[in-house]
Design a protein around this motif. Structure first.
Motif, mmCIF file in Angstrom:
data_model
loop_
_atom_site.group_PDB
_atom_site.id
_atom_site.type_symbol
_atom_site.label_atom_id
_atom_site.label_comp_id
_atom_site.label_asym_id
_atom_site.label_seq_id
_atom_site.Cartn_x
_atom_site.Cartn_y
_atom_site.Cartn_z
ATOM 1 N N GLY A 27 41.071 17.116 12.517
ATOM 2 C CA GLY A 27 42.248 16.440 11.998
ATOM 3 C C GLY A 27 42.978 17.161 10.890
ATOM 4 N N ASN A 28 42.486 18.300 10.446
ATOM 5 C CA ASN A 28 43.123 18.994 9.337
ATOM 6 C C ASN A 28 43.775 20.308 9.750
ATOM 7 N N HIS A 50 48.315 26.393 4.473
ATOM 8 C CA HIS A 50 47.649 26.947 3.300
ATOM 9 C C HIS A 50 48.029 28.421 3.131
ATOM 10 N N PRO A 51 48.287 28.872 1.894
ATOM 11 C CA PRO A 51 48.699 30.267 1.679
ATOM 12 C C PRO A 51 47.737 31.297 2.261
ATOM 13 N N ARG A 52 46.467 30.994 2.273
ATOM 14 C CA ARG A 52 45.477 31.928 2.806
ATOM 15 C C ARG A 52 45.678 32.143 4.306
ATOM 16 N N ASN A 53 46.221 31.171 5.011
ATOM 17 C CA ASN A 53 46.366 31.247 6.462
ATOM 18 C C ASN A 53 47.761 31.610 6.929
ATOM 19 N N ARG A 54 48.678 31.840 6.038
ATOM 20 C CA ARG A 54 50.035 32.212 6.417
ATOM 21 C C ARG A 54 50.109 33.691 6.744
ATOM 22 N N PRO A 55 50.933 34.051 7.734
ATOM 23 C CA PRO A 55 51.100 35.482 8.031
ATOM 24 C C PRO A 55 51.773 36.188 6.858
#
Length: 73
Positions: free
Chosen positions: A59-60, A67-72
């Motif tokens: 669900g998340n 999240h900034p860590r997961n942005r390209p």
């Protein structure tokens, strides 16, 4: 929680069970774990296979994508 789908399993002649998700091997169960899985899978196969493989949505995902860590970069 989202609906689990895309799972399938194959019981081999040696007693092991191979669980696949969308055509890829997710896990292989042997011995007592395979027997336990086969006894449980009759209830709701997709949910049971998702739980046994650990491959189910929590669900998340949408929040985590931002999240900034997961942005390209």
């Amino acid at each position: 929680m989202g609906e689990a789908s895309g799972f399938d399993y194959l019981e081999r002649s040696d007693g092991s069970v191979v669980i696949t998700h969308r055509g890829r091997v997710a896990t292989t169960l042997r011995g007592g774990r395979a027997d336990e899985f086969l006894a449980e899978v009759a209830a709701d196969p997709q949910q049971v296979m998702a739980r046994w493989t650990g491959n189910y949505r929590r669900g998340n995902e949408r929040t985590a994508k931002q999240h900034p860590r997961n942005r390209p970069r």
